[in-house]
Scaffold this active site. Sequence first.
Site, PDB file in Angstrom:
ATOM      1  N   ASP A 207       0.835  -1.196   0.000  1.00 12.46           N
ATOM      2  CA  ASP A 207       0.000   0.000   0.000  1.00 12.46           C
ATOM      3  C   ASP A 207       0.883   1.266   0.000  1.00 12.46           C
ATOM      4  O   ASP A 207       1.870   1.341   0.738  1.00 12.46           O
ATOM      5  CB  ASP A 207      -0.854  -0.035   1.284  1.00 12.46           C
ATOM      6  CG  ASP A 207      -1.975   0.985   1.287  1.00 12.46           C
ATOM      7  OD1 ASP A 207      -2.853   0.876   0.439  1.00 12.46           O
ATOM      8  OD2 ASP A 207      -1.964   1.890   2.150  1.00 12.46           O
ATOM      9  N   GLU A 261      14.581 -15.222   0.618  1.00  9.05           N
ATOM     10  CA  GLU A 261      14.899 -16.278   1.589  1.00  9.05           C
ATOM     11  C   GLU A 261      13.967 -17.477   1.386  1.00  9.05           C
ATOM     12  O   GLU A 261      14.165 -18.516   1.984  1.00  9.05           O
ATOM     13  CB  GLU A 261      14.703 -15.760   3.029  1.00  9.05           C
ATOM     14  CG  GLU A 261      15.740 -14.752   3.468  1.00  9.05           C
ATOM     15  CD  GLU A 261      15.326 -14.019   4.759  1.00  9.05           C
ATOM     16  OE1 GLU A 261      14.317 -14.403   5.405  1.00  9.05           O
ATOM     17  OE2 GLU A 261      16.006 -13.044   5.098  1.00  9.05           O
TER      18      GLU A 261
HETATM   19  C1  NOJ Z   1      -4.573   2.769  -0.860  1.00 12.32           C
HETATM   20  C2  NOJ Z   1      -5.653   1.803  -0.500  1.00 12.32           C
HETATM   21  O1  NOJ Z   1      -5.977   1.042  -1.634  1.00 12.32           O
HETATM   22  C3  NOJ Z   1      -6.806   2.629   0.006  1.00 12.32           C
HETATM   23  O2  NOJ Z   1      -7.970   1.869   0.177  1.00 12.32           O
HETATM   24  C4  NOJ Z   1      -6.390   3.303   1.286  1.00 12.32           C
HETATM   25  O3  NOJ Z   1      -7.423   4.174   1.707  1.00 12.32           O
HETATM   26  C5  NOJ Z   1      -5.115   4.122   1.095  1.00 12.32           C
HETATM   27  N1  NOJ Z   1      -4.130   3.431   0.336  1.00 12.32           N
HETATM   28  C6  NOJ Z   1      -4.506   4.465   2.433  1.00 12.32           C
HETATM   29  O4  NOJ Z   1      -4.010   3.306   3.056  1.00 12.32           O
END
Ligand code: NOJ
Length: 553
Positions: A207, A261
Amino acid sequence: MTDQPSDPHWWRQAVFYQIYPRSFADSDADGVGDLPGVISRLPFLADLGVDAVWLSPFYPSALADGGYDVADYRDVDPRLGTLDDFDRLIAEADRLSLKVMVDIVPNHTSSDHRWFQEALRAAPGDPARDRYVFRAGRGPDGALPPTDWVSCFGGPAWTRLPDGQWYLHLFAPEQPDLNWDHPEVRADFLTTLRFWSDRGVAGFRVDVAHGLAKDLVDPLRDIGDVRGYDPEDLPEDGSHPLWDRDEVHGIFREWRKVFDEYDPPRIGVAEAWVRDARRAPYASPDELGQAFNFDFLNAPPSAPALRAVIDGALSAAREAGASATWVLSNHDVIRHASRLALPDELSRADRETWLLADGREPVADRALGLRRARAATLLMLALPGSSYLYQGEELGLPEVADLPRSALQDPTWERSGHQVKGRDGCRVPLPWTRSGPSYGFGDGGSWLPQPESFGELSVEAQEGVAGSTLELYREALGLRGQLLGDEGLEWLDSVGQPHAGVLHFRRSNGWQCLSNLSARPVQLPAGSEVMLSSGPLTGDEVPPHTTVWLLWP
Ligand code: NOJ
């Protein structure tokens, strides 16, 4: 830990299916999907023909951002199950030859995370605050935020504590940003990667991968709104203080060492909103291995635009030593059956306005949207690289644009002062059966209300029905599995009728894909055999908004 087959390249042309666990299947009738629910439906996914599932966060979370606010990276939210359930999920997936990828959220924790709680208890200047980004405010009494940064969900990116200090959150206030210059932060994420890898996960969806390294040398620079920026506006030299800085790659090179790993090596896919020209390092074999490319999703449905996006993505992936990634829907965007039902000229902001009007204005042409969505899916699944499907797109589910305002949970709704309705409309729990209290999602209702139209779109209603969207996906995934060869693609401009609104290309093994994105029918290339079509053909013509897979005997 499960024994995974050790083809180190299995992911290069895999089809991933994204599960948003709270909305997939509910086993204990509390209205919220859970891991036992996922386990019960894995045979459906194996039968659908996907290679892997990607689980959106299922970790303990106050759900300030649908689970992307993680309180403990190495546990399961009790509402969604236990670590034993997770182990059972891996074992069952393994039995069905499905791989499992999990989401990792390294840019920020939840404000409930023990580190942030410790930071709150500590005094300004205490090292316990160094894992996050704390600063004094500006102005004579420090009452103004340290910078003018606006968070991605609206409102200031800084929140002030009663002791006068401010902390940074590029998303909601309940999602404080981590300080990736802190050695403990770096080390702890390596522990998390090993924790899940030891349990048998195949990889990680990362993310906000482009946000971890920040220029936090004082004085911090004012840059204003960090929302909805166009990645192409970011500086070419990585000099933006928040996004896509060169230092981020050192983090992912460390992660790669952990991935390697394992046998097969674990994989990563970066969610990185960066300039096309700067995406390659994230996807390179000494970093994550793949990076999402959302240009395909955002491109207007015209042949020249899509061809440019496809060429760009393929050459960027080649340059990185990665395979390309394709996405049409996910948990953050309007479902593609609805997006493609709207007039082409609508901007992202216009689509927000459409949501605010509960989907009434402009009127969505749902039949056209579904037709185009099915054509787009067959085009995507014919491209070299990995496709990432989002739960429910195999049913042709529309965006639920008219959710009652009282039901909305996306933080953008409140943080934008009710100007941006948010992403709940694509997160409505799945319909499995024609009827029943939540169309088979569970026995206890569903945390977001499902529209009546879900009954006829349910798995039960489409299963075994020739021409249904579900059967189209099944057939396409089955055929793709048989046809898939190398990652080459050759455009065919001269075969058949040259036509500006057509995309026509050849893959290996005699497989061709022809997508008619124009408003008029196109002649099938002479001598070709139609293996699969996204919609009915008219004689030897491919009607508008239709994709066919052809075999060249
Ligand atoms: C991207 C994620 O896909 C989204 O759902 C989220 O709100 C933001 N990143 C923050 O983590």
